[in-house]
Design a protein around this motif. Sequence first.
Motif, PDB file in Angstrom:
ATOM      1  N   PHE A  97       0.842  -1.189   0.000  1.00 31.02           N
ATOM      2  CA  PHE A  97       0.000   0.000   0.000  1.00 31.02           C
ATOM      3  C   PHE A  97       0.880   1.242   0.000  1.00 31.02           C
ATOM      4  O   PHE A  97       1.902   1.299   0.682  1.00 31.02           O
ATOM      5  N   ALA A  98       0.481   2.254  -0.759  1.00 29.05           N
ATOM      6  CA  ALA A  98       1.238   3.500  -0.835  1.00 29.05           C
ATOM      7  C   ALA A  98       0.277   4.669  -0.959  1.00 29.05           C
ATOM      8  O   ALA A  98      -0.884   4.503  -1.331  1.00 29.05           O
ATOM      9  N   SER A  99       0.774   5.861  -0.658  1.00 29.67           N
ATOM     10  CA  SER A  99      -0.045   7.066  -0.735  1.00 29.67           C
ATOM     11  C   SER A  99       0.790   8.209  -1.283  1.00 29.67           C
ATOM     12  O   SER A  99       1.987   8.303  -1.013  1.00 29.67           O
ATOM     13  N   SER A 100       0.159   9.068  -2.079  1.00 30.28           N
ATOM     14  CA  SER A 100       0.830  10.235  -2.632  1.00 30.28           C
ATOM     15  C   SER A 100      -0.161  11.382  -2.698  1.00 30.28           C
ATOM     16  O   SER A 100      -1.354  11.174  -2.933  1.00 30.28           O
ATOM     17  N   ARG A 101       0.321  12.602  -2.494  1.00 29.25           N
ATOM     18  CA  ARG A 101      -0.550  13.769  -2.467  1.00 29.25           C
ATOM     19  C   ARG A 101      -0.856  14.254  -3.875  1.00 29.25           C
ATOM     20  O   ARG A 101       0.044  14.638  -4.624  1.00 29.25           O
ATOM     21  N   LEU A 119       7.489  -4.316 -11.104  1.00 27.89           N
ATOM     22  CA  LEU A 119       6.073  -4.069 -10.847  1.00 27.89           C
ATOM     23  C   LEU A 119       5.205  -5.075 -11.596  1.00 27.89           C
ATOM     24  O   LEU A 119       5.353  -5.256 -12.800  1.00 27.89           O
ATOM     25  N   THR A 120       4.296  -5.709 -10.867  1.00 29.76           N
ATOM     26  CA  THR A 120       3.353  -6.637 -11.495  1.00 29.76           C
ATOM     27  C   THR A 120       1.980  -6.003 -11.658  1.00 29.76           C
ATOM     28  O   THR A 120       1.093  -6.585 -12.283  1.00 29.76           O
ATOM     29  N   GLY A 121       1.808  -4.817 -11.112  1.00 24.58           N
ATOM     30  CA  GLY A 121       0.540  -4.111 -11.259  1.00 24.58           C
ATOM     31  C   GLY A 121       0.452  -2.943 -10.301  1.00 24.58           C
ATOM     32  O   GLY A 121       1.067  -2.961  -9.232  1.00 24.58           O
ATOM     33  N   VAL A 122      -0.286  -1.927 -10.696  1.00 24.74           N
ATOM     34  CA  VAL A 122      -0.556  -0.770  -9.840  1.00 24.74           C
ATOM     35  C   VAL A 122      -2.034  -0.423  -9.991  1.00 24.74           C
ATOM     36  O   VAL A 122      -2.554  -0.381 -11.105  1.00 24.74           O
ATOM     37  N   ARG A 123      -2.710  -0.188  -8.885  1.00 18.68           N
ATOM     38  CA  ARG A 123      -4.101   0.237  -8.921  1.00 18.68           C
ATOM     39  C   ARG A 123      -4.314   1.363  -7.912  1.00 18.68           C
ATOM     40  O   ARG A 123      -3.767   1.347  -6.811  1.00 18.68           O
ATOM     41  N   VAL A 124      -5.118   2.338  -8.306  1.00 16.19           N
ATOM     42  CA  VAL A 124      -5.552   3.391  -7.388  1.00 16.19           C
ATOM     43  C   VAL A 124      -6.814   2.889  -6.705  1.00 16.19           C
ATOM     44  O   VAL A 124      -7.793   2.540  -7.376  1.00 16.19           O
ATOM     45  N   ILE A 125      -6.809   2.830  -5.385  1.00 15.73           N
ATOM     46  CA  ILE A 125      -7.948   2.275  -4.665  1.00 15.73           C
ATOM     47  C   ILE A 125      -8.855   3.358  -4.078  1.00 15.73           C
ATOM     48  O   ILE A 125     -10.006   3.089  -3.748  1.00 15.73           O
ATOM     49  N   SER A 126      -8.342   4.586  -3.956  1.00 12.61           N
ATOM     50  CA  SER A 126      -9.196   5.699  -3.551  1.00 12.61           C
ATOM     51  C   SER A 126      -8.512   7.016  -3.875  1.00 12.61           C
ATOM     52  O   SER A 126      -7.285   7.116  -3.842  1.00 12.61           O
ATOM     53  N   HIS A 127      -9.321   8.028  -4.205  1.00 16.66           N
ATOM     54  CA  HIS A 127      -8.781   9.353  -4.506  1.00 16.66           C
ATOM     55  C   HIS A 127      -9.916  10.362  -4.504  1.00 16.66           C
ATOM     56  O   HIS A 127     -11.103   9.996  -4.482  1.00 16.66           O
ATOM     57  N   THR A 128      -9.561  11.651  -4.525  1.00 15.96           N
ATOM     58  CA  THR A 128     -10.544  12.727  -4.605  1.00 15.96           C
ATOM     59  C   THR A 128     -10.159  13.693  -5.725  1.00 15.96           C
ATOM     60  O   THR A 128     -10.355  14.905  -5.601  1.00 15.96           O
ATOM     61  N   GLU A 129      -9.598  13.144  -6.805  1.00 17.69           N
ATOM     62  CA  GLU A 129      -9.183  13.977  -7.930  1.00 17.69           C
ATOM     63  C   GLU A 129     -10.392  14.440  -8.747  1.00 17.69           C
ATOM     64  O   GLU A 129     -11.488  13.883  -8.641  1.00 17.69           O
ATOM     65  N   THR A 130     -10.182  15.437  -9.591  1.00 17.98           N
ATOM     66  CA  THR A 130     -11.273  16.067 -10.331  1.00 17.98           C
ATOM     67  C   THR A 130     -11.908  15.098 -11.334  1.00 17.98           C
ATOM     68  O   THR A 130     -11.219  14.556 -12.198  1.00 17.98           O
ATOM     69  N   THR A 179      -2.063  15.237 -10.996  1.00 16.91           N
ATOM     70  CA  THR A 179      -2.516  13.893 -10.616  1.00 16.91           C
ATOM     71  C   THR A 179      -1.567  12.801 -11.092  1.00 16.91           C
ATOM     72  O   THR A 179      -1.082  12.001 -10.275  1.00 16.91           O
ATOM     73  N   PRO A 180      -1.256  12.698 -12.402  1.00 14.00           N
ATOM     74  CA  PRO A 180      -0.313  11.655 -12.816  1.00 14.00           C
ATOM     75  C   PRO A 180       1.076  11.853 -12.237  1.00 14.00           C
ATOM     76  O   PRO A 180       1.775  10.876 -11.957  1.00 14.00           O
ATOM     77  N   ARG A 181       1.466  13.098 -12.033  1.00 17.09           N
ATOM     78  CA  ARG A 181       2.770  13.364 -11.411  1.00 17.09           C
ATOM     79  C   ARG A 181       2.826  12.756 -10.014  1.00 17.09           C
ATOM     80  O   ARG A 181       3.835  12.162  -9.617  1.00 17.09           O
ATOM     81  N   ALA A 182       1.726  12.886  -9.269  1.00 23.66           N
ATOM     82  CA  ALA A 182       1.674  12.337  -7.911  1.00 23.66           C
ATOM     83  C   ALA A 182       1.725  10.817  -7.920  1.00 23.66           C
ATOM     84  O   ALA A 182       2.394  10.201  -7.085  1.00 23.66           O
ATOM     85  N   VAL A 183       1.018  10.199  -8.850  1.00 18.53           N
ATOM     86  CA  VAL A 183       1.017   8.740  -8.932  1.00 18.53           C
ATOM     87  C   VAL A 183       2.406   8.218  -9.290  1.00 18.53           C
ATOM     88  O   VAL A 183       2.924   7.280  -8.671  1.00 18.53           O
ATOM     89  N   VAL A 184       3.038   8.828 -10.284  1.00 23.04           N
ATOM     90  CA  VAL A 184       4.387   8.416 -10.684  1.00 23.04           C
ATOM     91  C   VAL A 184       5.351   8.549  -9.505  1.00 23.04           C
ATOM     92  O   VAL A 184       6.167   7.656  -9.242  1.00 23.04           O
ATOM     93  N   LYS A 185       5.262   9.660  -8.798  1.00 21.45           N
ATOM     94  CA  LYS A 185       6.124   9.886  -7.634  1.00 21.45           C
ATOM     95  C   LYS A 185       5.885   8.823  -6.568  1.00 21.45           C
ATOM     96  O   LYS A 185       6.841   8.272  -5.994  1.00 21.45           O
ATOM     97  N   GLY A 186       4.616   8.505  -6.286  1.00 18.08           N
ATOM     98  CA  GLY A 186       4.301   7.512  -5.272  1.00 18.08           C
ATOM     99  C   GLY A 186       4.812   6.123  -5.633  1.00 18.08           C
ATOM    100  O   GLY A 186       5.338   5.400  -4.783  1.00 18.08           O
TER     101      GLY A 186
END
Length: 215
Positions: A97-101, A119-130, A179-186
């Motif tokens: 589990f990971a988190s990024s702003r 990496l075998t996979g990445v999924r966003v499980i929750s967010h409040t993006e536009t 948003t994608p910048r935050a995911v890549v960073k995380g």
Amino acid sequence: MTTTLLPLRQQPRFMALLLGGFALLVCGSVAISSRLTAPQILLRQQEDTQRLLTQVLPNSLYDNMPSQDEVTLTLDDQPIHFFRARQGGKVSAIALFASSRGYGGDIQMLLGIDAQGTLTGVRVISHTETPGLGDKIETAKGDWILGFDGLSLHKPDDQGWHVKKDGGQFDSFTGATITPRAVVKGVHESLQLFARHSAQILDQSPVGSTSTDKE
């Protein structure tokens, strides 16, 4: 002067005892019900977790039930929660589990990483993006998140682990670069953490254990 005694049922002491007894009965019933249903609730939670884990951990990587091999370690002074996939008893991959702003708040992610750090996979499980902009990180809204499959800490190099607007290799979204910048960073930071602590993360502790460790 004559004192009139109230009937027993109307006396304050009786009412207090009656309410107390009723409260004890309710609490006892709730406790018994909780004890009887706890195993089923736990089983349902494990099944829900397992369905989530299959999105980032291919079935070919394990013969155990990763949702039942849950671990929390304190690494870099923060608790890291993950699940271990095994083949023949040996840890072959983990789901981390990971988190990024992001733009609208924290983006919660689940990453699958094999024992070699790929990496075998990445999924966003929750967010409040536009909606309509940043929500393209969801698989239901696009396949952008699938672009992480097969990547590792050194594939691409450090510069590549940025969106194209910052000189990296990852696409950004029109009107929603944050948003994608935050995911890549995380994701990148999670791979760095895995590289620093792979020995602890891949530790061959008994299945189903939960432990806390700190360097």
